[in-house]
Design a protein around this motif. Structure first.
Motif: not given
Length: 303
Positions: A14-27
Motif C-alpha cells: 500500500s505504500a508503493l506509488p500508484l504507477k508501481v501499483q499499475y505495473f504490478n497490475a499488468g502481471l
C-alpha cells in the motif's frame, strides 16, 4: 500470526506509488486471465449473453479488458489502505464532477441514498470526502457518511478489509458508518431524520431468501435485485441518486451524481430501481470492460 503477516505484506504494497501499483497490475491480470483462469467461464458467458449483438472479437476484447480492470481494482484497493486524506487528495485518483447536484439532493434534509454498482472501483467510495470537488459539497463528513458492505465468510479477511477501507479516514478507529448489509435497514430506522449519506452497492443478486427484492430489466434479461435501500428511502422521504463511476482516459475515475428522485416518497420502489438500472446499463455499455463480470448474478444460468 497469519493475520499479522498478511497485514504486514499489505502495508508494504500500500505504500508503493500508484504507477508501481499499475505495473504490478499488468502481471496480476495476466495470471488471473491466462494462468489461474479466474472464473473465466463465468466472465465469457456473462459477456456473451449481455452483448449478443457484438462479434466474437469484440467480446474477446471486453474479456481482456475486464481482467486488466480487475487487476487494477485489486491494486487500487490495496493502495487506498495506505492513504490518509492528504495522500488521497494529492493522488487525483477520483474526481467529483458535479458537487452542486449533490448539494441539491441534500437540500431536503431527510438524508440521501446513493445507489452504486460493481462498475469501476467501488472500493474507493470510502474516501469520497477527500476527492477534488468534495470541498464544494455541503455537510459531507465522516459523522454522517455510511458505507454498506457485505461481511466476508473468513473472519480474518473481513477484519482486514474493514481496516483497509477505513484507513483513508481522518479518524478510522471511531468511524461508526461502516455497516453490514444485514444490519443496514435497522440502522436506517434508528437514524431516520439525521440526514445521513448512504453508499449502497445494489447490483447483486439478492442474498438468501431476501424479501426485499424485485425484478428489473438489466442487460436484456429479467434480473432479481435488492430493493431494501430504496424502500426505506421511500418510507422516510429521502433523496435517491445513482453514483456513476467512469474511468478517465488518462487513468483514475470520475464520480457523477445522477438524481433519481428528490423525495422517494413521491416514487414507487419499482420505478426507483428501474431508473437505477437504466442509468447503470448506460455506464456498462459505455465501458463494458469495467463491470464485475465474474459475479454469478443470474442464478438461473448453469455456468
Amino acid at each position: 500470526m497469519r493475520k499479522f503477516f498478511v497485514k504486514l505484506l499489505l502495508r508494504f504494497f500500500s505504500a508503493l506509488p500508484l504507477k508501481v501499483q499499475y505495473f504490478n497490475a499488468g502481471l496480476i491480470g495476466w495470471v488471473m486471465r491466462d494462468v489461474v483462469r479466474y472464473r473465466k467461464n463465468v466472465v465469457i458467458r456473462n459477456i456473451a449473453d449481455s452483448f449478443p449483438e457484438k462479434s466474437g472479437e469484440e467480446r474477446d476484447a471486453i474479456v481482456r479488458g475486464f481482467y486488466r480492470h480487475l487487476s487494477r481494482l485489486i491494486v487500487e484497493a490495496v493502495w487506498i489502505g495506505g492513504c490518509g486524506p492528504r495522500r488521497l487528495r494529492r493522488s487525483g485518483i477520483v474526481r467529483i464532477t458535479n458537487p452542486e447536484v449533490f448539494n441539491s439532493l441534500r437540500s431536503n434534509g431527510a438524508g440521501t441514498v446513493l445507489l452504486l454498482s460493481h462498475h469501476c472501483n467501488w472500493e474507493l467510495v470510502s474516501g469520497s470526502r477527500y476527492y477534488p470537488g468534495a470541498e464544494r459539497i455541503e455537510g459531507m463528513d465522516e459523522s454522517n457518511t455510511v458505507v454498506v458492505y457485505r461481511k466476508l465468510s473468513d473472519r480474518m479477511w473481513d477484519e482486514i478489509f474493514a481496516e483497509n477501507r477505513k484507513a483513508c479516514l481522518e479518524d478510522p478507529e471511531h468511524f461508526e458508518g461502516y455497516v453490514e448489509t444485514d444490519s443496514i435497514i435497522r440502522y436506517m430506522f434508528r437514524h431516520s431524520g439525521e440526514s445521513k449519506i448512504y453508499y449502497m452497492i445494489t447490483d447483486q443478486y439478492p442474498y438468501g431468501d431476501s424479501g426485499n427484492s424485485l425484478s428489473v430489466n438489466f442487460l436484456g434479461r429479467k434480473t432479481r435485485t435488492m430493493s431494501g435501500g430504496a424502500a426505506v428511502a421511500r418510507k422516510f422521504g429521502m433523496s435517491v441518486a445513482y453514483l456513476s463511476m467512469t474511468e478517465r482516459p488518462e487513468g483514475g475515475y470520475d464520480y457523477t451524481y445522477k438524481p433519481i428522485c428528490g423525495n422517494a416518497a413521491d416514487m414507487d420502489v419499482q420505478t426507483i430501481m428501474d431508473r437505477y438500472y437504466e442509468l447503470l446499463e448506460e455506464d456498462i455499455r459505455l465501458q463494458p470492460e469495467n463491470y464485475l463480470w465474474s459475479h454469478k448474478r443470474w442464478k438461473e444460468i448453469k455456468y
